[in-house]
Design an enzyme around this catalytic site. Sequence first.
Site, mmCIF file in Angstrom:
data_model
loop_
_atom_site.group_PDB
_atom_site.id
_atom_site.type_symbol
_atom_site.label_atom_id
_atom_site.label_comp_id
_atom_site.label_asym_id
_atom_site.label_seq_id
_atom_site.Cartn_x
_atom_site.Cartn_y
_atom_site.Cartn_z
ATOM 1 N N ARG A 40 0.852 -1.208 0.000
ATOM 2 C CA ARG A 40 0.000 0.000 0.000
ATOM 3 C C ARG A 40 0.876 1.242 0.000
ATOM 4 O O ARG A 40 0.554 2.233 -0.635
ATOM 5 C CB ARG A 40 -0.931 -0.016 1.204
ATOM 6 C CG ARG A 40 -2.225 -0.784 0.986
ATOM 7 C CD ARG A 40 -2.011 -2.222 0.530
ATOM 8 N NE ARG A 40 -3.236 -2.968 0.350
ATOM 9 C CZ ARG A 40 -3.794 -3.741 1.284
ATOM 10 N NH1 ARG A 40 -3.207 -3.918 2.449
ATOM 11 N NH2 ARG A 40 -4.918 -4.381 1.029
ATOM 12 N N ASP A 75 0.365 -6.880 -3.104
ATOM 13 C CA ASP A 75 -1.079 -6.661 -2.923
ATOM 14 C C ASP A 75 -1.579 -5.953 -4.174
ATOM 15 O O ASP A 75 -0.817 -5.786 -5.140
ATOM 16 C CB ASP A 75 -1.354 -5.858 -1.634
ATOM 17 C CG ASP A 75 -2.653 -6.295 -0.968
ATOM 18 O OD1 ASP A 75 -3.707 -6.189 -1.622
ATOM 19 O OD2 ASP A 75 -2.616 -6.759 0.186
ATOM 20 N N HIS A 128 -6.236 -10.326 -3.916
ATOM 21 C CA HIS A 128 -5.265 -9.237 -3.665
ATOM 22 C C HIS A 128 -4.143 -9.220 -4.706
ATOM 23 O O HIS A 128 -3.010 -8.869 -4.397
ATOM 24 C CB HIS A 128 -4.661 -9.363 -2.255
ATOM 25 C CG HIS A 128 -5.613 -8.967 -1.164
ATOM 26 N ND1 HIS A 128 -5.665 -7.703 -0.639
ATOM 27 C CD2 HIS A 128 -6.569 -9.673 -0.515
ATOM 28 C CE1 HIS A 128 -6.610 -7.653 0.304
ATOM 29 N NE2 HIS A 128 -7.172 -8.826 0.400
ATOM 30 N N GLU A 142 -9.600 -12.932 1.513
ATOM 31 C CA GLU A 142 -10.535 -12.072 0.770
ATOM 32 C C GLU A 142 -10.533 -12.330 -0.737
ATOM 33 O O GLU A 142 -10.291 -11.433 -1.536
ATOM 34 C CB GLU A 142 -10.217 -10.596 1.069
ATOM 35 C CG GLU A 142 -10.388 -10.274 2.541
ATOM 36 C CD GLU A 142 -10.011 -8.857 2.907
ATOM 37 O OE1 GLU A 142 -10.776 -8.260 3.678
ATOM 38 O OE2 GLU A 142 -8.972 -8.351 2.471
ATOM 39 N N TRP A 191 -6.866 -13.883 11.452
ATOM 40 C CA TRP A 191 -6.885 -12.416 11.493
ATOM 41 C C TRP A 191 -8.224 -11.797 11.810
ATOM 42 O O TRP A 191 -8.279 -10.707 12.360
ATOM 43 C CB TRP A 191 -6.341 -11.836 10.191
ATOM 44 C CG TRP A 191 -7.205 -12.045 8.975
ATOM 45 C CD1 TRP A 191 -7.214 -13.140 8.169
ATOM 46 C CD2 TRP A 191 -8.179 -11.146 8.435
ATOM 47 N NE1 TRP A 191 -8.121 -12.980 7.152
ATOM 48 C CE2 TRP A 191 -8.726 -11.757 7.288
ATOM 49 C CE3 TRP A 191 -8.628 -9.869 8.803
ATOM 50 C CZ2 TRP A 191 -9.715 -11.150 6.511
ATOM 51 C CZ3 TRP A 191 -9.605 -9.259 8.026
ATOM 52 C CH2 TRP A 191 -10.136 -9.902 6.902
ATOM 53 N N ASP A 248 -2.952 -0.802 12.015
ATOM 54 C CA ASP A 248 -3.495 0.280 11.171
ATOM 55 C C ASP A 248 -4.698 0.937 11.850
ATOM 56 O O ASP A 248 -5.078 2.053 11.485
ATOM 57 C CB ASP A 248 -3.885 -0.234 9.777
ATOM 58 C CG ASP A 248 -4.849 -1.413 9.802
ATOM 59 O OD1 ASP A 248 -4.778 -2.235 10.755
ATOM 60 O OD2 ASP A 248 -5.668 -1.536 8.880
ATOM 61 N N TRP A 304 -1.045 -2.616 8.358
ATOM 62 C CA TRP A 304 -1.455 -2.338 6.982
ATOM 63 C C TRP A 304 -1.234 -0.857 6.751
ATOM 64 O O TRP A 304 -1.468 -0.042 7.637
ATOM 65 C CB TRP A 304 -2.922 -2.735 6.796
ATOM 66 C CG TRP A 304 -3.165 -4.152 7.192
ATOM 67 C CD1 TRP A 304 -3.686 -4.599 8.378
ATOM 68 C CD2 TRP A 304 -2.840 -5.326 6.438
ATOM 69 N NE1 TRP A 304 -3.715 -5.975 8.389
ATOM 70 C CE2 TRP A 304 -3.205 -6.451 7.224
ATOM 71 C CE3 TRP A 304 -2.279 -5.540 5.177
ATOM 72 C CZ2 TRP A 304 -3.026 -7.767 6.783
ATOM 73 C CZ3 TRP A 304 -2.105 -6.845 4.743
ATOM 74 C CH2 TRP A 304 -2.477 -7.932 5.539
#
Length: 492
Positions: free
Chosen positions: A40, A69, A143, A210, A276, A303, A347
């Site tokens: 990121r 990612d 991702h 995800e 997580w 984060d 993150w």
Amino acid sequence: MPPAVESKQTVAGVRWEIAGVKIKDYPRLAWRGLMVDVSRHFFPKEVIMAYIDQMAKYKLNTFHWHLTDNQGWRVEIKSLPKLTQVGAWRVPRTGYWKGFKAPEPGEPATDGGFYSQEDIKEIIRYAEERFVTIVPEVNVPGHSLALIASYPNLSCTQTPQQVLAGDPWNPQRTNVLCIGNDSTFTELEKVFSELAQLFPGEYLHMGGDEVTRSYWDKCAKCQQRIKTEGLKNSEELQTYFLKRLARIIQSKGKKPMGWYEKLEGGLAPNMAVMSWKDMKGGIAASQQGHKVVMTPAFNTYLDFYQGDPYLENGPFTVTRLNATYNWNPVPLEANAANILGGQGSLWTEQVAHERKLQSMTWPRALSLAEVFWTPQPKRQWENFIPRLEAHLPRLDSAQVNYATHFYEPIVSGVKDSSGALQVVLSSEIKDIEMYYTFDDSNPDKFYPKYQGQPLDIPKGAHHIRVVSYRHGKRVGREINLPLSEVEKRVRK
Ligand code: ACM
Ligand code: ZN
């Protein structure tokens, strides 16, 4: 050694003495980790080495490096050069993540960077000298937009894609690998083969969280794979992918690890998991014989904000220092023999500078260091605070930024018997005095002191401002909230 030992400059006039003592000590858990997401936002190798150095001071021994990612691919893979020629770069955007504008037609992708294999070897050597193991993560099959931007043939739609800048999600984007395409596995074998040669640690992390499986539902190749492998649905296709990639990783002499979510199709055998969303997945996996690292979001996601969310600019929630400290990574229901340990996970959607990387990490990583080291019955929040405070001058001396939000007032609202809003103040730790104003001046200790009773709001007031003192000294930031925000905090 006194705090001055951390100084970057030469220090004169200090007697460098340590008491002669005998120490018998050992850690509670083997995996005492921190994760940093360098996709990121990219952080140069000097920043990563400084981060590892700081971890090692507190015997945090595992650095989980989230290298890929949707927003950037950060590890040089010599056999797949486009991953870093294309996948490491996106259009520059600054500020509020998710509010960014999509790339304009023809806009150059100038923001990013990557680690060459030489950089990585240097970082590994640096970490080894400090007894820190690096666990690299390449996050697939979801991702994966940076990978797909580099090699569009690996997605189900095979359409051109751009590395994500942080603009709102657009359904035309495909960030999931095609499982029906054998090239996916051929290329991933190259990636994990180079990772296995580079990294000396036992684990390679393959991501796995995800995954938007609806791409597979619409893909003829993926549907064909489901048929030929005798699978029931796309959930089982995900497990097929995990098992096949886990076998590739094992064939390189490494142990596979992945993120744990509710996986309807099941995990791969011999796969270690990182839990997580909460602890439940990790507990269940530990009982099924999988090795587990616990990093539940509400205790360990770095984060998330440490203080009042209203003072932050971003889309996340709150994990205060006491939530990281008052966390047991080995709950009674788990098979403790399979819990490798835990980690804090940072993150970096909203972390664009090294100073913020530091202040999101510290002091929460100090509390996690104690969580991972000290036996559960010996940990006590209130007696942690003086130990924590003893280390703040060391962080100052090392010029490491840290948050002091744990000192700050926590503001909430209640309604009195007539339904009028009242303000309630509290704090994370004892021995905090709070002073407030409703008249828009900046309070200090000469203003009214909070006495523990809900505060009536003077007619005309539209903000409350509150500050903290500890042992007579101003600490933390001023909290300045519109009363309309306090109103929203009244429990219904
Ligand atoms: C995650 O936060 N999606 C691992
Ligand atoms: Zn497909």
